[in-house]
Design an enzyme around this catalytic site. Structure first.
Site, PDB file in Angstrom:
ATOM      1  N   SER A  15       0.813  -1.229   0.000  1.00 22.91           N
ATOM      2  CA  SER A  15       0.000   0.000   0.000  1.00 22.91           C
ATOM      3  C   SER A  15       0.846   1.278   0.000  1.00 22.91           C
ATOM      4  O   SER A  15       1.830   1.385   0.741  1.00 22.91           O
ATOM      5  CB  SER A  15      -0.910   0.007   1.229  1.00 22.91           C
ATOM      6  OG  SER A  15      -1.581   1.257   1.290  1.00 22.91           O
ATOM      7  N   LEU A  16       0.431   2.228  -0.810  1.00 23.42           N
ATOM      8  CA  LEU A  16       1.120   3.523  -0.869  1.00 23.42           C
ATOM      9  C   LEU A  16       0.430   4.556   0.029  1.00 23.42           C
ATOM     10  O   LEU A  16       0.908   5.669   0.172  1.00 23.42           O
ATOM     11  CB  LEU A  16       1.138   4.039  -2.310  1.00 23.42           C
ATOM     12  CG  LEU A  16       1.845   3.143  -3.335  1.00 23.42           C
ATOM     13  CD1 LEU A  16       1.777   3.776  -4.723  1.00 23.42           C
ATOM     14  CD2 LEU A  16       3.297   2.905  -2.947  1.00 23.42           C
ATOM     15  N   SER A  17      -0.707   4.163   0.636  1.00 21.22           N
ATOM     16  CA  SER A  17      -1.461   5.126   1.448  1.00 21.22           C
ATOM     17  C   SER A  17      -0.670   5.658   2.651  1.00 21.22           C
ATOM     18  O   SER A  17      -0.765   6.852   2.955  1.00 21.22           O
ATOM     19  CB  SER A  17      -2.777   4.495   1.932  1.00 21.22           C
ATOM     20  OG  SER A  17      -3.620   4.268   0.825  1.00 21.22           O
ATOM     21  N   LYS A  64     -13.788  -4.365   1.627  1.00 22.25           N
ATOM     22  CA  LYS A  64     -14.645  -3.231   1.268  1.00 22.25           C
ATOM     23  C   LYS A  64     -16.144  -3.533   1.340  1.00 22.25           C
ATOM     24  O   LYS A  64     -16.942  -2.653   1.600  1.00 22.25           O
ATOM     25  CB  LYS A  64     -14.312  -2.758  -0.154  1.00 22.25           C
ATOM     26  CG  LYS A  64     -12.989  -2.039  -0.263  1.00 22.25           C
ATOM     27  CD  LYS A  64     -12.791  -1.525  -1.683  1.00 22.25           C
ATOM     28  CE  LYS A  64     -11.476  -0.799  -1.811  1.00 22.25           C
ATOM     29  NZ  LYS A  64     -11.309  -0.159  -3.110  1.00 22.25           N
ATOM     30  N   ASP A 100     -13.504   6.249  -3.684  1.00 25.00           N
ATOM     31  CA  ASP A 100     -12.982   5.783  -4.984  1.00 25.00           C
ATOM     32  C   ASP A 100     -13.760   6.427  -6.134  1.00 25.00           C
ATOM     33  O   ASP A 100     -13.172   6.829  -7.145  1.00 25.00           O
ATOM     34  CB  ASP A 100     -13.112   4.258  -5.111  1.00 25.00           C
ATOM     35  CG  ASP A 100     -12.065   3.512  -4.301  1.00 25.00           C
ATOM     36  OD1 ASP A 100     -11.002   4.093  -4.025  1.00 25.00           O
ATOM     37  OD2 ASP A 100     -12.324   2.349  -3.937  1.00 25.00           O
ATOM     38  N   GLY A 123     -13.966  -5.243 -16.278  1.00 22.46           N
ATOM     39  CA  GLY A 123     -13.972  -5.685 -14.886  1.00 22.46           C
ATOM     40  C   GLY A 123     -15.345  -5.548 -14.275  1.00 22.46           C
ATOM     41  O   GLY A 123     -16.165  -4.723 -14.733  1.00 22.46           O
ATOM     42  N   ALA A 124     -15.618  -6.388 -13.286  1.00 21.11           N
ATOM     43  CA  ALA A 124     -16.943  -6.366 -12.652  1.00 21.11           C
ATOM     44  C   ALA A 124     -16.827  -6.586 -11.144  1.00 21.11           C
ATOM     45  O   ALA A 124     -17.733  -7.125 -10.513  1.00 21.11           O
ATOM     46  CB  ALA A 124     -17.841  -7.431 -13.285  1.00 21.11           C
ATOM     47  N   GLY A 126     -15.338  -4.906  -7.198  1.00 26.00           N
ATOM     48  CA  GLY A 126     -15.673  -3.753  -6.362  1.00 26.00           C
ATOM     49  C   GLY A 126     -15.282  -2.423  -6.989  1.00 26.00           C
ATOM     50  O   GLY A 126     -16.036  -1.448  -6.924  1.00 26.00           O
ATOM     51  N   ARG A 147     -14.324 -11.122 -17.758  1.00 23.07           N
ATOM     52  CA  ARG A 147     -13.937 -12.522 -17.992  1.00 23.07           C
ATOM     53  C   ARG A 147     -15.082 -13.485 -17.652  1.00 23.07           C
ATOM     54  O   ARG A 147     -15.435 -14.336 -18.447  1.00 23.07           O
ATOM     55  CB  ARG A 147     -12.709 -12.829 -17.120  1.00 23.07           C
ATOM     56  CG  ARG A 147     -12.268 -14.261 -17.166  1.00 23.07           C
ATOM     57  CD  ARG A 147     -11.066 -14.476 -16.268  1.00 23.07           C
ATOM     58  NE  ARG A 147     -11.345 -14.192 -14.852  1.00 23.07           N
ATOM     59  CZ  ARG A 147     -10.461 -14.333 -13.877  1.00 23.07           C
ATOM     60  NH1 ARG A 147      -9.238 -14.750 -14.150  1.00 23.07           N
ATOM     61  NH2 ARG A 147     -10.775 -14.053 -12.623  1.00 23.07           N
ATOM     62  N   GLY A 233      -3.679   5.076 -12.626  1.00 23.34           N
ATOM     63  CA  GLY A 233      -4.417   4.807 -11.384  1.00 23.34           C
ATOM     64  C   GLY A 233      -3.906   5.588 -10.178  1.00 23.34           C
ATOM     65  O   GLY A 233      -4.634   5.768  -9.196  1.00 23.34           O
TER      66      GLY A 233
HETATM   67  P1  NDP Z   1     -12.019  -7.490  -7.396  1.00 19.23           P
HETATM   68  O1  NDP Z   1     -11.254  -8.685  -6.936  1.00 19.23           O
HETATM   69  O2  NDP Z   1     -13.291  -7.137  -6.739  1.00 19.23           O
HETATM   70  O3  NDP Z   1     -12.320  -7.642  -8.974  1.00 19.23           O
HETATM   71  C1  NDP Z   1     -11.322  -8.072  -9.854  1.00 19.23           C
HETATM   72  C2  NDP Z   1     -11.798  -7.973 -11.299  1.00 19.23           C
HETATM   73  O4  NDP Z   1     -10.691  -8.319 -12.131  1.00 19.23           O
HETATM   74  C3  NDP Z   1     -12.922  -8.932 -11.664  1.00 19.23           C
HETATM   75  O5  NDP Z   1     -13.742  -8.334 -12.642  1.00 19.23           O
HETATM   76  C4  NDP Z   1     -12.167 -10.119 -12.261  1.00 19.23           C
HETATM   77  O6  NDP Z   1     -12.932 -10.825 -13.229  1.00 19.23           O
HETATM   78  C5  NDP Z   1     -11.049  -9.411 -12.978  1.00 19.23           C
HETATM   79  N1  NDP Z   1      -9.876 -10.254 -13.144  1.00 19.23           N
HETATM   80  C6  NDP Z   1      -9.013 -10.662 -12.192  1.00 19.23           C
HETATM   81  N2  NDP Z   1      -8.039 -11.421 -12.723  1.00 19.23           N
HETATM   82  C7  NDP Z   1      -8.302 -11.502 -14.062  1.00 19.23           C
HETATM   83  C8  NDP Z   1      -7.659 -12.146 -15.160  1.00 19.23           C
HETATM   84  N3  NDP Z   1      -6.554 -12.861 -14.996  1.00 19.23           N
HETATM   85  N4  NDP Z   1      -8.204 -12.005 -16.384  1.00 19.23           N
HETATM   86  C9  NDP Z   1      -9.329 -11.272 -16.579  1.00 19.23           C
HETATM   87  N5  NDP Z   1      -9.987 -10.642 -15.568  1.00 19.23           N
HETATM   88  C10 NDP Z   1      -9.474 -10.757 -14.326  1.00 19.23           C
HETATM   89  O7  NDP Z   1     -10.978  -6.281  -7.312  1.00 19.23           O
HETATM   90  P2  NDP Z   1     -11.320  -4.713  -7.230  1.00 19.23           P
HETATM   91  O8  NDP Z   1     -12.411  -4.444  -8.182  1.00 19.23           O
HETATM   92  O9  NDP Z   1     -11.496  -4.281  -5.837  1.00 19.23           O
HETATM   93  O10 NDP Z   1      -9.934  -4.069  -7.716  1.00 19.23           O
HETATM   94  C11 NDP Z   1      -9.504  -4.143  -9.057  1.00 19.23           C
HETATM   95  C12 NDP Z   1      -8.235  -3.342  -9.213  1.00 19.23           C
HETATM   96  O11 NDP Z   1      -8.495  -1.962  -9.033  1.00 19.23           O
HETATM   97  C13 NDP Z   1      -7.134  -3.705  -8.205  1.00 19.23           C
HETATM   98  O12 NDP Z   1      -5.938  -3.884  -8.921  1.00 19.23           O
HETATM   99  C14 NDP Z   1      -7.023  -2.499  -7.328  1.00 19.23           C
HETATM  100  O13 NDP Z   1      -5.703  -2.268  -6.879  1.00 19.23           O
HETATM  101  C15 NDP Z   1      -7.461  -1.384  -8.266  1.00 19.23           C
HETATM  102  N6  NDP Z   1      -7.990  -0.215  -7.539  1.00 19.23           N
HETATM  103  C16 NDP Z   1      -7.367   0.986  -7.715  1.00 19.23           C
HETATM  104  C17 NDP Z   1      -7.801   2.108  -7.046  1.00 19.23           C
HETATM  105  C18 NDP Z   1      -7.104   3.403  -7.242  1.00 19.23           C
HETATM  106  O14 NDP Z   1      -7.266   4.300  -6.404  1.00 19.23           O
HETATM  107  N7  NDP Z   1      -6.360   3.588  -8.298  1.00 19.23           N
HETATM  108  C19 NDP Z   1      -8.955   2.047  -6.121  1.00 19.23           C
HETATM  109  C20 NDP Z   1      -9.570   0.741  -6.045  1.00 19.23           C
HETATM  110  C21 NDP Z   1      -9.066  -0.352  -6.719  1.00 19.23           C
HETATM  111  P3  NDP Z   1     -13.878 -12.071 -12.843  1.00 19.23           P
HETATM  112  O15 NDP Z   1     -15.237 -11.480 -12.554  1.00 19.23           O
HETATM  113  O16 NDP Z   1     -13.829 -12.891 -14.071  1.00 19.23           O
HETATM  114  O17 NDP Z   1     -13.257 -12.734 -11.645  1.00 19.23           O
END
Ligand code: NDP
Length: 262
Positions: A15-17, A64, A100, A123-124, A126, A147, A233
């Site tokens: 974490s960078l926070s 979360k 966020d 993506g789907a 949080g 995916r 990001g």
């Molecule tokens: P989740 O675990 O809730 O969701 C992950 C998502 O990524 C799902 O849609 C999942 O698909 C998909 N995924 C994971 N691995 C793969 C893969 N190998 N191929 C294809 N799809 C994949 O994570 P979050 O939504 O909470 O976070 C996602 C990212 O966002 C993190 O990297 C986090 O660090 C970043 N983030 C950045 C923030 C910022 O301030 N910049 C704030 C919040 C988050 P599936 O449904 O198929 O599993």
């Protein structure tokens, strides 16, 4: 007495926070410290009931969606998103918020107008929920690419947007803006080509909410090479962190200091 703030996550070491918030506390002469708390899912209930000394928390994966049940109230925005990434105290009550969504929106609007734009959200999870909630009132359309179809379909239904299929279906879309809200691109992970190189157009904006401590994700490097407008990001991290800081301290967040710390 020194006030305690922190981030709960698992894992938490990347974490960078802490760097960002400790620099801000120091710059404004606030007697406070921001710590990392590595909390496993099965430890969350005990942590939240025992650590009442903590003034404010940043909440990250995997907590979360679960942390809300341990708080006195949740903001409407966090309730709609279904995820809390910030805990703060207000008039003796423990409140959950989501910074966020506004952090994402501010970072995106800095580089492009979003009104009437067609957006693809990859993506789907949080983070995608926060992104879609933030965009929905402003844009022309939102298409989810994910995916696992069931996750994409369910989220699309919940937010009244469209599910466009998995990554192979992306090329049938005609987006102005593409947001990566998957976890692909985190340091140390294999990085497939999320977007084929010949799909990028110079008038597209590509926002990768995934960030790295050092350097760029492959998606952003490819998009930049194609002449697209890009957003890192870390910008979202900075802006959501500034909103957290203001909720915790009631003071204006020192943007320059926090950015440098990141
Ligand atoms: P989740 O675990 O809730 O969701 C992950 C998502 O990524 C799902 O849609 C999942 O698909 C998909 N995924 C994971 N691995 C793969 C893969 N190998 N191929 C294809 N799809 C994949 O994570 P979050 O939504 O909470 O976070 C996602 C990212 O966002 C993190 O990297 C986090 O660090 C970043 N983030 C950045 C923030 C910022 O301030 N910049 C704030 C919040 C988050 P599936 O449904 O198929 O599993």
């Amino acid at each position: 007495m020194t006030k305690i703030f922190g981030i709960i996550a698992h894992p938490v070491e990347h974490s960078l926070s802490p760097a960002m918030h400790n620099a801000a506390f120091k710059a404004l002469n606030i007697d406070a410290v921001f710590e990392k708390f590595d909390v496993l899912p099965e430890e969350l209930a005990a942590f939240m009931s025992e650590r009442t000394d903590i003034e404010g928390l940043a909440i990250s994966l995997p907590h979360k969606e679960e942390v809300g049940q341990y708080l006195d109230e949740i903001t409407d925005e966090a309730a709609q998103i279904g995820a809390v990434n910030t805990m703060y105290k207000k008039n003796g009550r423990i409140v959950g918020a989501n910074t966020d969504a506004p952090g994402f929106l501010k970072a995106l609007q800095e580089v492009t107008s979003i009104v009437d734009k067609r957006v693809v959200v990859m993506g789907a999870g949080g983070a995608a929920r926060a992104v879609i909630a933030a965009l929905k009132p402003h844009v022309n359309s939102i298409t989810i690419i994910n995916r696992t179809p069931t996750h994409g379909v369910d989220l699309a239904k919940e937010f009244g947007v469209r599910y466009g299929g998995n990554f192979a279906d992306l090329t049938t879309e005609t987006p102005d803006i593409i947001v990566n809200a998957t976890s692909i691109g985190l340091e140390g992970k294999d990085e497939p080509n999320l977007v084929p190189q010949d799909f990028f157009e110079p008038d597209m904006t590509i926002f990768d909410i995934v960030y790295r401590a050092q350097g760029q994700t492959k998606l952003l490097a490819d998009a930049e090479a194609a002449g697209c407008t890009t957003v890192d990001g870390k910008k979202m991290l900075l802006y959501q962190g500034m909103i957290q800081f203001e909720l915790w301290t009631g003071q204006e967040a020192p943007q320059k200091i926090m950015k440098e710390a990141l």
